[in-house]
Design an enzyme around this catalytic site. Structure first.
Site, PDB file in Angstrom:
ATOM      1  N   LEU A 146       0.811  -1.220   0.000  1.00  0.00           N
ATOM      2  CA  LEU A 146       0.000   0.000   0.000  1.00  0.00           C
ATOM      3  C   LEU A 146       0.845   1.270   0.000  1.00  0.00           C
ATOM      4  CD1 LEU A 146      -2.794   1.397   0.422  1.00  0.00           C
ATOM      5  CD2 LEU A 146      -2.424   1.128   2.863  1.00  0.00           C
ATOM      6  N   HIS A 188      -8.187  -3.809  -1.511  1.00  0.00           N
ATOM      7  CA  HIS A 188      -7.753  -3.194  -0.264  1.00  0.00           C
ATOM      8  C   HIS A 188      -8.706  -3.480   0.884  1.00  0.00           C
ATOM      9  CE1 HIS A 188      -5.741  -0.300   2.237  1.00  0.00           C
ATOM     10  NE2 HIS A 188      -6.755   0.509   2.297  1.00  0.00           N
TER      11      HIS A 188
END
Lengths: 128, 238, 604
Positions: free
Chosen positions: C243, C356
């Site tokens: 990320l 995510h």
């Protein structure tokens, strides 16, 4: 939750006696600690000298003769190097323990202060 | 793709009495981490290989292993940086449960021992004020990911498992230095003893291996200064 | 048989689980709380959240504005009463965390600093550099050590819930370090097991994010709600999916395609904002679903670059000073350097969307209570109704605090008032059954393996349930998942050891993941409209259809078959459905609204 009959059997390894040889970092640490050994010799010489000075002239001459031997000079030179090395490591660590100013400034300050002390002592001793 | 030779320390408590070494070959490119290599081994060659991992981005602290004798995070250590056979072993100074998995219980016990939480009487609804300068005093020490690499590097912890160790003492310092905390006095009893800050001889290897550059050795030795001050103050109190 | 008796079992030691455990301990110090987790709590995936936690903070901001941003962001699928409760309580929870020691970033005067975030009209995101989740998790973990009532059971994997009729009375867990099964009897059970991002191939999630809790509740008849809504984060690193926080864009980073063009202006997010002057809800600060979808179109048009075989666009931080990057985004600098060998101060970071967050999850009411008595769910594994069809960045860290507390307090209340189960023979039977099931899973495989099956699942999901979906792809994915379920029934665990049997854990996790994947696919197939993160390409389905689909999907488990879908009305209190507007369209709409309001005011 370990019960006596469970399958766990953690393996405990022991540190070997030569653990300090196994990593460069440990070797440098031991070198730093070992700087005390030549210093011990130097201190022995110093005490021997003081004793000889107050004992008799003969004794003093024999001390002076002892000090002139090559291996004694070498060991004392080693003691000087060792204490300089120890000072270097100590000065480098100090700013991390007492972060009072930027580290580089603190290291430089310590060397300058040491130099000032040496010069003052020499001046007091009448060396000019 | 390049071929890499790995020599992994294996230990199966149900089969072995002592650890043994096993060789593997894995292929990897310039992005392959030690963790990637171990996972590909586990998936393709040997599902019995046991290890811990999760985030694979150097923040969860699970995947610490010894790589050529140095404690490393598997996910942040890359095969490209090694030549020849790469030795992989569980973190030193901890008991091995299986293969690369060690018993972290002593580590957690030490963390808990130093009361790692804010101690104060604040009771109102507003946040404390804390300037960036006050934050900076402890911020670095608050970044510990509890990976345990510093314990695997610390010979004092290896020799004396009761030694609180770098991460726990760093955490104590983190709270002691926090402008919002009043708990220093109650943490000092832990830090003052031989198993506290004074158990450290400033080998400094903890700071060398710390994957987050916390400098735990500095924290521990700052704790010594605090401990010394504490001692002197107490002398005058009597 | 090993049996533990406790009042509350919290399954999962991440942010939500820890907050719930602390809330329960504070509600009643006399309760025994067992905090059970398959990893040490500080390994939980909350640790990887970077950007921040949202709460109304500035004087210029208001609860109504946060409410409106969240509902709009959700494409009107959020439960509005839940959002109201959330925006009202978020601030006090962040302050609570401050009182517990969280090192929030500060302004010069010592007050809390807030940053911009995607889809938020005003700066309201609290942050601790770019490691907010890390600091929240460690603060909660360390604070939890204060409470003797909280007993940690680290490295325990829950295999099943103990259920008696319509009530849950504990769990059966596998102790990973010994391979033993343990029966944990409790009056309340809180599931806080996190999301299921690992059912997809490219994701920002840790290896542990396998949907365990969702599957546990699902298998016992609790609905999984809104599972079709899976958030692609627009900026993950190629390959690994690591990320790269939205906070980069909050600080002014821009997205460019392979020609160096800021392509977001072509997708209703423009006009282009000047470099170094990010505007809330415009361009790079649009919501995540829109940004990920824009990437997909750029890829179709051949305007993405290639990095190690992955299609990428670039995140440009070069106009920000190195000192600023080190102060605000130190972790991003570290990650970019380590994993793509890029110094963000001088080069572009290659990025691409990666799964995510699962907006959907175990259906709960506003009190985190599921349809099973005594069972609560909170955090990413749950669907309390906050995120609807698309989550706004920085709402989920606040969510796990606000609702973690609710779950803990509700579970404590329930534990105090309910009678525990005394039916020991019956729970012993469940324990025996688990033991037998477990012993049956060992054996040898011909040419299948847990790893192979898992990869087939993640690729199927990536193909069928990606950023854009269509009937053919979804149907194919559904069939593949059915085939994989069949393969799973015959799959064996080859490692027969008891201590830390990684293969066994992965096998069990895969079982959970497959069930969750089927729920995602079934819900996606049933929702024949496009809303938020769920985008259909079939003709007639590319737009939002409030007439038929202003509804939550509910997936119900059917052993050995496809989940059954049903629908639930959305609670709408004050903001009726309207068009979602970002970029200049939003400006125009706001101006019109203001003019209308002014005109109205003059009128009065």
């Amino acid at each position: 939750m370990s019960t006596p009959d469970n399958a766990r059997k953690p393996y405990h390894s022991r540190m070997t006696r030569d653990w300090w040889l196994q990593q460069r970092y440990y070797r440098l640490y031991m070198l730093r600690e070992a700087t005390v050994l030549p210093l011990l010799f130097f201190l022995g010489c110093l005490l021997y000298g003081l004793y000889s000075l107050q004992h008799s002239e003969m004794q003093w001459l024999s001390f002076a003769q002892f000090m002139q031997q090559g291996w004694v000079i070498a060991l004392n030179a080693l003691a000087l190097l060792a204490s300089l090395y120890h000072a270097k490591t100590f000065f480098a660590l100090f700013p991390r323990v007492m972060p009072l100013a930027p580290p580089l400034l603190m290291v430089a300050g310590q060397w300058l202060a040491s130099l000032a002390v040496i010069i003052t002592l020499l001046w007091l001793a009448g060396v000019s | 793709m390049t071929e890499y030779q790995l020599r992994i320390q294996r230990y199966d408590p149900e089969q072995d009495d002592t650890p043994r070494l096993q060789r593997y070959t894995v292929s990897g490119d310039h992005t392959t981490s030690v963790l990637d290599a171990l996972l590909s081994l586990q998936q393709q060659q040997d599902p019995t290989l046991a290890l811990r991992w999760s985030c694979r981005m150097a923040i969860c602290g699970s995947c610490g292993v010894m790589v050529n004798g140095i404690p490393k995070l598997g996910c942040k250590t890359f095969l490209r940086d090694y030549n020849g056979v790469i030795d992989i072993a569980p973190l030193a100074h901890f008991a091995v449960e299986k293969d690369l998995i060690v018993d972290m219980t002593p580590f957690l016990a030490h963390l808990s021992a130093i009361q790692p939480y804010l101690i104060n009487d604040k009771d109102d609804k507003a946040p404390h004020k804390q300037t960036p300068a006050q934050l900076a005093k402890y911020q670095q020490f608050s970044n510990c990911i509890n990976c345990g690499l510093c314990y695997a590097a610390c010979p004092q912890f290896g020799l004396n498992p009761e030694f609180l160790g770098p991460a726990a003492i760093t955490l104590a310092q983190r709270y002691n230095l926090d402008s919002r905390d009043n708990g220093k006095a109650s943490r000092m009893s832990q830090l003052n003893g031989n198993n506290g800050a004074w158990g450290c001889t400033f080998v400094g290897s903890c700071s060398e291996v710390c994957p987050k550059q916390l400098d735990p050795a500095a924290a521990v030795n700052q704790a010594k200064v605090e401990s010394a001050k504490d001692f002197i103050i107490n002398l005058f109190k009597i | 048989m090993q049996t533990l008796h406790t009042d509350i079992v919290v399954v999962g030691g991440g942010g939500a689980g820890l907050r719930a455990a602390i809330a329960a301990a504070e509600a009643d110090a006399g309760l025994h709380i067992s905090l059970l987790s398959k990893v040490y709590p500080m390994r939980s995936h909350t640790v990887a959240a970077e950007g921040g936690a949202a709460a109304v903070t500035l004087a210029a901001d208001s609860a109504a504005a946060h409410f409106s941003d969240t509902v709009t962001g959700s494409d009107w699928l959020a439960e509005q009463d839940v959002v109201e409760f959330f925006v009202k309580h978020a601030y006090q929870e962040l302050v609570q965390l401050e009182h517990w020691g969280c090192p929030w970033s500060r302004k010069q005067d010592g007050s809390i600093q807030v940053r911009r975030f995607g889809g938020m009209k005003t700066e309201r995101t609290w942050f601790a550099a770019d490691k907010t989740g890390f600091h929240i998790l460690h603060t909660l973990f360390q604070t939890s050590l204060k409470y003797p009532a909280i007993q940690r059971l680290d490295e325990y994997l829950v295999l099943d819930l103990l259920r008696e009729d319509n009530r849950v009375c504990g769990v059966v867990a596998l102790v990973l370090n010994s391979g033993d099964l343990v029966l944990i009897k409790a009056k309340s059970v809180i599931l806080a097991t996190g999301g299921a991002g690992r059912v997809f191939h490219y994701n920002t999630n840790g290896g542990i994010v396998t949907g365990d809790g969702m599957a546990l509740a699902f298998r016992h008849g609790v609905a999984l709600r809104d599972m079709e809504f899976v958030q692609y984060h627009p900026t993950g690193l190629p390959g690994s999916g690591i990320l790269i926080t939205e906070a980069c864009r909050g600080e002014g980073a821009v997205l460019v395609n392979k020609h160096g063009y800021r392509y977001l202006q072509d997708y209703g997010l423009g006009p282009e904002t000047p470099l170094g002057h990010p505007q809330n809800k415009q361009m790079e600060l649009g919501p995540r679903d829109k940004l990920s979808q824009a990437f997909w179109h750029e890829q179709q048009a051949g305007r993405t670059d290639e990095y190690n075989g992955h299609a990428v666009v670039y995140l440009d931080l070069r106009h920000l000073s190195r000192a600023h990057l080190q102060q605000r985004l130190p972790f991003i600098c570290e990650l970019a350097q380590a994993y793509v060998n890029v110094d963000p101060a001088s080069a572009l970071i290659p990025i691409r969307p990666a799964v995510h967050y699962t907006m959907g999850g175990i259906m709960t009411d506003i009190n985190c209570q599921t349809t099973l008595q005594g069972l609560y769910a909170v955090g990413e594994c749950a669907s309390v109704g906050l995120h609807g069809a698309n989550r706004l960045g920085s709402n989920s860290l606040s969510e796990l605090l606000v609702f973690g507390r609710v779950a803990g307090e509700q579970a404590a209340l329930h534990a105090r008032t309910c009678q525990g189960s005394n039916n020991d023979t019956w729970s012993a039977a469940q324990y025996q059954r688990q033991g037998q099931q477990l012993s049956r899973c060992f054996g040898s495989n011909k040419d299948d393996s847990v790893a192979r099956l898992r990869q087939a699942m993640t690729l199927a999901m990536e193909q069928g349930c990606g950023i854009y979906r269509d009937t053919d792809g979804l149907t194919q994915c559904q069939q593949q998942l059915q085939a994989l379920q069949a393969r799973y029934q015959n799959l064996k665990v080859t490692d027969t050891s008891k201590v830390f049997n990684n293969e066994l854990v992965q096998y069990l996790e895969l079982g959970f993941s497959l069930d969750v994947a089927q729920a995602i696919c079934a819900a996606a197939l049933a929702r024949t409209e496009s809303r938020g993160a769920h985008q259909r390409r079939d003709s007639g389905m590319t737009a939002r259809d409030d007439k038929s689909f202003l509804q939550h999907s509910l997936a119900y488990y059917q052993a050995g078959a496809e989940p059954i879908l049903s629908w639930q009305d959305v609670s709408i209190t004050s903001l009726p459905p309207a068009e979602r507007r970002y970029g200049s369209a939003l400006e125009t709409a706001l101006n019109t609204a203001e003019q209308a309001a002014d005109a109205g005011a003059k009128h009065d």
